[in-house]
Design an enzyme around this catalytic site. Sequence first.
Site, PDB file in Angstrom:
ATOM      1  N   LYS A   1       0.842  -1.193   0.000  1.00 35.10           N
ATOM      2  CA  LYS A   1       0.000   0.000   0.000  1.00 35.10           C
ATOM      3  C   LYS A   1       0.878   1.244   0.000  1.00 35.10           C
ATOM      4  O   LYS A   1       1.901   1.300   0.696  1.00 35.10           O
ATOM      5  CB  LYS A   1      -0.908  -0.016   1.230  1.00 35.10           C
TER       6      LYS A   1
ATOM      7  N   SER B   1      -9.308   2.271   2.858  1.00 35.11           N
ATOM      8  CA  SER B   1      -8.348   2.965   2.016  1.00 35.11           C
ATOM      9  C   SER B   1      -7.350   2.042   1.320  1.00 35.11           C
ATOM     10  O   SER B   1      -6.554   2.503   0.508  1.00 35.11           O
ATOM     11  CB  SER B   1      -7.580   3.986   2.868  1.00 35.11           C
TER      12      SER B   1
ATOM     13  N   SER C   1     -10.064  -0.371   6.756  1.00 34.56           N
ATOM     14  CA  SER C   1      -9.371  -0.074   5.498  1.00 34.56           C
ATOM     15  C   SER C   1      -8.746  -1.275   4.813  1.00 34.56           C
ATOM     16  O   SER C   1      -8.406  -1.205   3.635  1.00 34.56           O
ATOM     17  CB  SER C   1      -8.294   0.989   5.731  1.00 34.56           C
TER      18      SER C   1
END
Length: 480
Positions: free
Chosen positions: A77, A152, A176
């Site tokens: 990420k 996210s 997330s």
Amino acid sequence: MDLIRHSAREQLDALNRGEVSSRELTTAHLDRITSHPEYNAVVTLGAEAALAAAAAADEQRARGRTTALLGLPITLKDALETEGLRTTCGSAELSEHVPGRDADAVARMRAAGAVILGKTNTPPLCQGIQTSNELFGTTPNPHDPHRTTGGSSGGSAAAVAAGLSPLDIGSDLAGSLRLPGHYCGVYSLRPTFGIVPNRGHIPRPPGWLTTSDMLCIGPLGRSAADLALALGVLAGPAPHDSTAWRLELPPPRHERLADYRIGFWADDSFCPVDAATRALLEELERTLRNTGVRISDSAPPVDMASSDRLFRSLMLAGSAASAPPQAYAAEVEASRKLSPGDESPGAQYLRDRTMSHRDWLQANEERRRLQDRWAAYFGDVDVLITPAAPTAAVPDQTDVPVSERYITVDGRRRGYWEQTTWLNLAGLVHLPAATVPLGRTREGLPLGVQLIGPHLGDRTVVKVAGLLGELRDTQTVVPA
């Protein structure tokens, strides 16, 4: 290569058997990423460094040396600082940020031999539950480009689902990892808070040593075995604690599914789920009963409404830590001017963002009492199964102002942020939780459940996730 669509565990096994080289496997993943720009999941590619790392892994294996993930391609990420590789966290202000040091979690993956392909997309500073930003644009759901991946860690889940990466390391505060995992049909794990060091995660700003007291770094993969593989590398004391502390996570409570006692929290008036999700939970419970699993009749350990309110209060208080001084001063001033009877969402937001340290301590005490209630619940129950979200993946709303976004549940308009209400249950009290894909809706969208386990019961959660995956593959869990 068909192998790149297999799980991380299967790809690593092929490497260990000598059926494929790391360079071949890495090249195949890089080729798929570059030939499928429509997924827009891997936004910074480190091809040259990845190929060099793959070649080094092949040489090491040829010398008879190995490590836990030697030669396995992965993605990260874009919130995790990665030495020598642009790390923006979706923020224009960090568009040229190239860290000189790995986040602790990244360093562990490198030390285990993982080959880093690149960085996956995230909303700006991880502040969103769909994945879009002005630097890289929107990451669509691989199953339907008109639907969101969630956020996210949306780029992370999309990369795994689309065959761009077998394993991604993302992060989870308000779901997330788990919301994108659910929406994209992949496995995800939010570990017990504190067992994976989170230094080097943005936000907070680059260089900070601390982050939110509810943020966890964890994996997304194509199987529960992938989660176990990553957990074995990531979990352990932070470097500054490793002189004296050791982490020995207990083994799964049981090996056979029939030996587990499982709780179900299938719906709640505070955050009702849609018909497809209800059908999934009902059919899963029936299937488990028929296979001999003991289903607990214990009531849910907490009240969802009060738990969610406390979660949001503590989350907003923590988010203020790195706010720009001038902006935060304006919030403090606005909070002082609120009338005592103002209970509007805007007023609650300001009070939470600017709460005093005394108020935070009292809120934290309330959280600790809820942790005790969860602990008592897991004295009689091994794992709790809940919905992951009210629905499968919702339509993408990138072009809609956040204040005007909403979701639709069985034809009824509902609040946009209710997508994470079920996920917030575990985040507040630092419990391990996973999402498990179990089927599809009539529209072909992935549909799954959340598993919540006892504190430090990560291996139990992952074990049950794997057993449910096996059950899914052998029996019909979701009604046709």
